[in-house]
Design an enzyme around this catalytic site. Sequence first.
Site, mmCIF file in Angstrom:
data_model
loop_
_atom_site.group_PDB
_atom_site.id
_atom_site.type_symbol
_atom_site.label_atom_id
_atom_site.label_comp_id
_atom_site.label_asym_id
_atom_site.label_seq_id
_atom_site.Cartn_x
_atom_site.Cartn_y
_atom_site.Cartn_z
ATOM 1 N N LYS A 1 -30.745 -4.163 43.142
ATOM 2 C CA LYS A 1 -31.178 -5.083 44.249
ATOM 3 C C LYS A 1 -32.362 -5.642 43.663
ATOM 4 O O LYS A 1 -32.830 -6.544 43.966
ATOM 5 C CB LYS A 1 -31.128 -4.278 45.369
ATOM 6 C CG LYS A 1 -29.487 -3.490 45.567
ATOM 7 C CD LYS A 1 -29.823 -2.737 47.386
ATOM 8 C CE LYS A 1 -28.823 -1.752 47.300
ATOM 9 N NZ LYS A 1 -27.540 -2.116 47.280
ATOM 10 N N TRP B 1 -17.811 1.712 46.879
ATOM 11 C CA TRP B 1 -19.063 1.617 47.802
ATOM 12 C C TRP B 1 -19.742 0.313 47.410
ATOM 13 O O TRP B 1 -20.264 -0.553 48.448
ATOM 14 C CB TRP B 1 -20.063 3.020 47.680
ATOM 15 C CG TRP B 1 -21.309 2.955 48.508
ATOM 16 C CD1 TRP B 1 -22.344 2.959 48.196
ATOM 17 C CD2 TRP B 1 -21.088 3.100 49.826
ATOM 18 N NE1 TRP B 1 -23.181 2.889 49.418
ATOM 19 C CE2 TRP B 1 -22.443 3.207 50.437
ATOM 20 C CE3 TRP B 1 -19.959 3.239 50.853
ATOM 21 C CZ2 TRP B 1 -22.656 3.429 51.914
ATOM 22 C CZ3 TRP B 1 -20.384 3.469 52.165
ATOM 23 C CH2 TRP B 1 -21.684 3.559 52.644
ATOM 24 N N SER C 1 -28.184 0.357 41.041
ATOM 25 C CA SER C 1 -28.276 0.686 42.369
ATOM 26 C C SER C 1 -29.162 0.086 43.236
ATOM 27 O O SER C 1 -29.412 -1.129 43.273
ATOM 28 C CB SER C 1 -28.184 2.119 42.485
ATOM 29 O OG SER C 1 -27.489 2.855 43.814
ATOM 30 N N HIS D 1 -20.228 5.272 39.709
ATOM 31 C CA HIS D 1 -21.560 4.737 39.900
ATOM 32 C C HIS D 1 -22.722 5.312 38.969
ATOM 33 O O HIS D 1 -23.166 6.574 39.437
ATOM 34 C CB HIS D 1 -21.897 5.012 41.334
ATOM 35 C CG HIS D 1 -23.481 4.264 41.689
ATOM 36 N ND1 HIS D 1 -23.385 2.789 42.021
ATOM 37 C CD2 HIS D 1 -24.395 4.738 42.197
ATOM 38 C CE1 HIS D 1 -24.426 2.586 42.460
ATOM 39 N NE2 HIS D 1 -25.363 3.930 42.655
#
Length: 421
Positions: A265, A352, A261, A402
């Site tokens: 990044k 998402w 998540s 997720h």
Amino acid sequence: MNKLIFCLLFFAFLSNASAQFDANYDESKVPEFKLPDPLKTFNGKKIRNSKKWESRRRPELLNFFTQNMYGEVPGKLEISSVDIQEERKSALNGKAVRKQVDLVFKNHGKTLDFTILIYLPKTEESVPLFVGYNFFGNHTITEDVDVVISEAWARNNPSFGIINNQLTEQSRGVRTNRWCVDKIIDAGFGLAVIYYGEVDPDKDDFSDGIHPLFYIDDQQQPAANEWGSIAAWSWGLSRAMDYFERDEDIDESKVVVFGHSRLGKTALWAGASDERFAGVISNNSGCGGAALSKRRFGETVWRINNSFPHWFCKNFRNYIKNEEALPVDQHELIALIAPRPVYIASAEEDKWSDPKGEFLSALYATPVYNLYGKKGIQQTEMPELNQPVQNTVAYHIRTGEHDVTAFDWEQYIKWAQKFIQ
């Protein structure tokens, strides 16, 4: 009548505001866009070999991402001291060595420290290592009762027993499903984890964490081109790497940075900005991670900067609802990792994070890997569910939501055994 008009206008405003918050999950509504060519410089010159990539294209891309997205670290700061809190030679039912190591940093009269929890297979050889952040403390990734509970600020999560922003014993072991420590150790790898809130608390407040150690005079927050939290967390991973280079039990040439998540990044930026990491794994990283920004699918540049304004540098806000003006996209972030291995992973129900956008980034980063004779993503269509494509650039999309699962770790371990050399 004036009140009626006011009410109608007010409800129209609310309706419009609500619509702005609605994410697009319809492929037919993805805008037309043209991706920048990773092998063409900003002034239009073609890059034809790895030497030109390294001397011309890579530096300008790295500089753009630094100045306009993640932010520049305003100086250097080395480890002031290393404190081995404890080392146990027989952990995890005797199969592993456990270390808890504090790294201490001091600057401008301020101090920050964070703890690395390390599990290593019992061997006389130095071992390869996965390193990554966790969301709720080192004690959550294992049921090991001797793992210290952090006193740092944490996001409240009553289901984990976290209230008043304080981690507690109730949350011990609640995230064992995301780490598969035994599988990692059994495969001959070590695992190092850090609670990300110790490096920089995940809130829109630059008065704590690592940032104040770099402030000059009466500075209260980073400048427009200076680091947000993602770059700060990446900085922390690089400082952990500084420690790994000192630890004779760890093979510092085989350290793979992992993240899920927002921390996915972070892992991508850490791998792009610090070439000491031997490989990078991005799990469901989405917008600002592996997903293409120009698709405006799922989370967007507008939404992420409004919901989490502290993650990126302020200059990134110039591209809110203006993605077409970006002279880069996330496939070029992945390309910055070349020729080192990178694994991008998505989940079917995680719209998402835009699985297709993540896949396309891996695909369009591949030409840079080809400069080095490395194999990337060759198929133009996404693979079937739970059917990984494992090359130097790897990708899979699995069933589920997720999260990080045992299936994910099984693929990462298999891939690392082959490509982290």
